[in-house]
Design a protein around this motif. Sequence first.
Motif, PDB file in Angstrom:
ATOM      1  N   LEU A   1       0.839  -1.198   0.000  1.00 49.07           N
ATOM      2  CA  LEU A   1       0.000   0.000   0.000  1.00 49.07           C
ATOM      3  C   LEU A   1       0.872   1.246   0.000  1.00 49.07           C
ATOM      4  O   LEU A   1       0.600   2.220  -0.716  1.00 49.07           O
ATOM      5  N   GLY A   2       1.946   1.215   0.795  1.00 49.45           N
ATOM      6  CA  GLY A   2       2.882   2.337   0.782  1.00 49.45           C
ATOM      7  C   GLY A   2       3.498   2.539  -0.586  1.00 49.45           C
ATOM      8  O   GLY A   2       3.672   3.676  -1.035  1.00 49.45           O
ATOM      9  N   GLN A   3       3.824   1.454  -1.282  1.00 49.79           N
ATOM     10  CA  GLN A   3       4.387   1.580  -2.629  1.00 49.79           C
ATOM     11  C   GLN A   3       3.433   2.290  -3.570  1.00 49.79           C
ATOM     12  O   GLN A   3       3.822   3.175  -4.341  1.00 49.79           O
ATOM     13  N   ALA A   4       2.148   1.917  -3.508  1.00 50.46           N
ATOM     14  CA  ALA A   4       1.158   2.586  -4.358  1.00 50.46           C
ATOM     15  C   ALA A   4       1.066   4.070  -4.022  1.00 50.46           C
ATOM     16  O   ALA A   4       0.973   4.922  -4.921  1.00 50.46           O
ATOM     17  N   LEU A   5       1.102   4.404  -2.729  1.00 49.67           N
ATOM     18  CA  LEU A   5       1.019   5.802  -2.323  1.00 49.67           C
ATOM     19  C   LEU A   5       2.296   6.563  -2.659  1.00 49.67           C
ATOM     20  O   LEU A   5       2.243   7.738  -3.044  1.00 49.67           O
ATOM     21  N   PHE A   6       3.459   5.924  -2.522  1.00 47.05           N
ATOM     22  CA  PHE A   6       4.707   6.573  -2.927  1.00 47.05           C
ATOM     23  C   PHE A   6       4.644   6.964  -4.401  1.00 47.05           C
ATOM     24  O   PHE A   6       5.088   8.051  -4.794  1.00 47.05           O
ATOM     25  N   ALA A   7       4.089   6.071  -5.222  1.00 46.80           N
ATOM     26  CA  ALA A   7       3.983   6.373  -6.652  1.00 46.80           C
ATOM     27  C   ALA A   7       2.957   7.460  -6.914  1.00 46.80           C
ATOM     28  O   ALA A   7       3.209   8.408  -7.666  1.00 46.80           O
ATOM     29  N   ALA A   8       1.767   7.331  -6.283  1.00 37.85           N
ATOM     30  CA  ALA A   8       0.660   8.241  -6.584  1.00 37.85           C
ATOM     31  C   ALA A   8       0.890   9.641  -6.031  1.00 37.85           C
ATOM     32  O   ALA A   8       0.628  10.640  -6.711  1.00 37.85           O
ATOM     33  N   ALA A   9       1.363   9.739  -4.787  1.00 35.21           N
ATOM     34  CA  ALA A   9       1.466  11.041  -4.114  1.00 35.21           C
ATOM     35  C   ALA A   9       2.863  11.634  -4.160  1.00 35.21           C
ATOM     36  O   ALA A   9       3.049  12.766  -3.716  1.00 35.21           O
ATOM     37  N   GLY A  10       3.829  10.894  -4.696  1.00 37.70           N
ATOM     38  CA  GLY A  10       5.190  11.386  -4.707  1.00 37.70           C
ATOM     39  C   GLY A  10       5.825  11.404  -6.076  1.00 37.70           C
ATOM     40  O   GLY A  10       5.902  12.442  -6.734  1.00 37.70           O
TER      41      GLY A  10
ATOM     42  N   GLU B   1       6.688  14.567 -11.625  1.00 37.85           N
ATOM     43  CA  GLU B   1       6.744  14.475 -13.081  1.00 37.85           C
ATOM     44  C   GLU B   1       5.549  15.126 -13.759  1.00 37.85           C
ATOM     45  O   GLU B   1       5.681  15.692 -14.845  1.00 37.85           O
ATOM     46  N   ALA B   2       4.358  15.037 -13.143  1.00 39.89           N
ATOM     47  CA  ALA B   2       3.137  15.482 -13.812  1.00 39.89           C
ATOM     48  C   ALA B   2       2.591  16.794 -13.270  1.00 39.89           C
ATOM     49  O   ALA B   2       2.227  17.697 -14.034  1.00 39.89           O
ATOM     50  N   THR B   3       2.512  16.933 -11.953  1.00 49.19           N
ATOM     51  CA  THR B   3       1.822  18.072 -11.353  1.00 49.19           C
ATOM     52  C   THR B   3       2.756  19.241 -11.062  1.00 49.19           C
ATOM     53  O   THR B   3       2.399  20.401 -11.303  1.00 49.19           O
ATOM     54  N   VAL B   4       3.938  18.947 -10.541  1.00 49.35           N
ATOM     55  CA  VAL B   4       4.869  20.034 -10.203  1.00 49.35           C
ATOM     56  C   VAL B   4       5.206  20.907 -11.418  1.00 49.35           C
ATOM     57  O   VAL B   4       5.231  22.145 -11.300  1.00 49.35           O
TER      58      VAL B   4
ATOM     59  N   ALA C   1      -0.584   0.756 -10.138  1.00 49.58           N
ATOM     60  CA  ALA C   1      -1.827   1.385  -9.669  1.00 49.58           C
ATOM     61  C   ALA C   1      -1.579   2.825  -9.253  1.00 49.58           C
ATOM     62  O   ALA C   1      -2.374   3.726  -9.563  1.00 49.58           O
ATOM     63  N   GLY C   2      -0.476   3.065  -8.564  1.00 47.42           N
ATOM     64  CA  GLY C   2      -0.160   4.427  -8.138  1.00 47.42           C
ATOM     65  C   GLY C   2       0.140   5.350  -9.295  1.00 47.42           C
ATOM     66  O   GLY C   2      -0.305   6.509  -9.312  1.00 47.42           O
ATOM     67  N   THR C   3       0.897   4.864 -10.282  1.00 47.03           N
ATOM     68  CA  THR C   3       1.238   5.723 -11.417  1.00 47.03           C
ATOM     69  C   THR C   3       0.029   5.986 -12.303  1.00 47.03           C
ATOM     70  O   THR C   3      -0.008   6.996 -13.013  1.00 47.03           O
ATOM     71  N   ALA C   4      -0.968   5.085 -12.278  1.00 47.80           N
ATOM     72  CA  ALA C   4      -2.196   5.332 -13.047  1.00 47.80           C
ATOM     73  C   ALA C   4      -3.087   6.350 -12.351  1.00 47.80           C
ATOM     74  O   ALA C   4      -3.711   7.204 -13.008  1.00 47.80           O
ATOM     75  N   ALA C   5      -3.158   6.293 -11.015  1.00 52.45           N
ATOM     76  CA  ALA C   5      -4.077   7.168 -10.283  1.00 52.45           C
ATOM     77  C   ALA C   5      -3.480   8.527  -9.961  1.00 52.45           C
ATOM     78  O   ALA C   5      -4.214   9.526  -9.869  1.00 52.45           O
ATOM     79  N   GLY C   6      -2.164   8.595  -9.787  1.00 50.63           N
ATOM     80  CA  GLY C   6      -1.543   9.819  -9.298  1.00 50.63           C
ATOM     81  C   GLY C   6      -1.666  11.033 -10.197  1.00 50.63           C
ATOM     82  O   GLY C   6      -2.180  12.093  -9.761  1.00 50.63           O
TER      83      GLY C   6
ATOM     84  N   VAL D   1      -6.589  18.311  -8.768  1.00 51.80           N
ATOM     85  CA  VAL D   1      -6.506  19.144  -7.562  1.00 51.80           C
ATOM     86  C   VAL D   1      -5.895  20.494  -7.886  1.00 51.80           C
ATOM     87  O   VAL D   1      -6.386  21.548  -7.449  1.00 51.80           O
ATOM     88  N   VAL D   2      -4.825  20.493  -8.669  1.00 48.12           N
ATOM     89  CA  VAL D   2      -4.169  21.750  -9.020  1.00 48.12           C
ATOM     90  C   VAL D   2      -5.089  22.637  -9.854  1.00 48.12           C
ATOM     91  O   VAL D   2      -5.106  23.866  -9.703  1.00 48.12           O
ATOM     92  N   THR D   3      -5.861  22.019 -10.737  1.00 49.01           N
ATOM     93  CA  THR D   3      -6.783  22.784 -11.580  1.00 49.01           C
ATOM     94  C   THR D   3      -7.872  23.451 -10.753  1.00 49.01           C
ATOM     95  O   THR D   3      -8.282  24.581 -11.034  1.00 49.01           O
TER      96      THR D   3
END
Length: 392
Positions: free
Chosen positions: A211-220, A225-228, A348-353, A360-362
């Motif tokens: 679960l941490g791996q998915a969150l590391f990918a999605a939220a970090g 790469e995408a939002t910053v 899963a994290g890279t698909a959802a993140g 959120v930024v928008t």
Amino acid sequence: MAGLLVSSAGIGLVFPLTSIFISDQLGLGGAGAGGYFVAMAVAGCAAAVIGGPRADRGSPAAVGAVGTSSLVLAYALLGAARGMAPVTASGVLAGIGYGLQYAAITGVVSALVPAALQRRAFVLRHVMTNVGMGAGATCGGLLLAGAARSTGALRQMYEAGAAGSVPLVLVFLATHRMHRARPAGPSPGPPPGVDSYRALVRSRPLVLLLLGQALFAAAGFTQIEATVPLLLHHGMGIGLTGVSMVTAGNAFALLLLQHPVGARCERLAESTALMAAPLLWCAAFGAGALATAFDPGTVRTALLAAFATLFAIGEIAYSSAFFPLLVRLSGPASLGRGSALSSLAWSAGTAAGPPAGIAVVTMTGTTAGWLALAAGAMAICGTTLLLRRQEP
């Protein structure tokens, strides 16, 4: 590590250009580019699940050699593609390649490196992969600067990217031969209860780690790469060169700090180092939010440099802790399957993140966007804290 560096540089040469190449240069539009990435994702998940048990039963280096060979074929085929069928086939081959390689690489590194050096080795693996991708992307941009993104130039770059993974195939094959040449010791067989994926997911600490791996990918990782870049370019009015400089600063900090920070992380328990990573990312995103309060100048530049550096230190803490924990919690007889589950969590994290972060930024302002990213990092902190309490 040298093979990983060269392979990553070859992939980085073309990876940022693939959607443009398929949609514009091949004339297949957004649907064609989307089909390629969907094929890659589906094939990658299937390959990881199938490849994990095979890595456990035999040599993970053999699985890595097959996966990397599939990557060579994928990029060579894409460079020669003329229609949708070879593009889809290339996506399938690329997904198989990434899935098998991910299921194998942790076992290969842990088998080659003494236990006392494994945390340092996994940090170096992360650095080589990221620096290679960054160097490749930089070279690709420079090569295309005077070529006006011509189809011929892009095709040659895909063939060069395919060739870049050939040395890694040879490294995997040499490692496999070395493994087979060792005298066969007693084979106790897999211990009871670890002969299936179902047995692995009964382990609460391992489930929390995944679960941490998915969150590391999605939220970090996906957010830098995408939002910053959107926050920097659209929200703070920073040009594309400035955005690239922040990314380059992150890669440079990774390369410069991997030894001293990695050595410091090795003095910490693995679960403690893993919990430190999202805390550092909270500080990094906070520095980004603080930078929005200043006009362009020295203070803003220093805060963005702090963001890039703190995020890099968090990456080093993650890589020094996550993979050794995966090795220990999966057990030597099930490491391939544990790696496959880790790959699925990462996918899963890279698909959802990215969609979540961009939405959120928008919907919020620039400062609120940075703070939302910090809140996402805090969610990772909660999972790593639970893992630290549950870890045997």
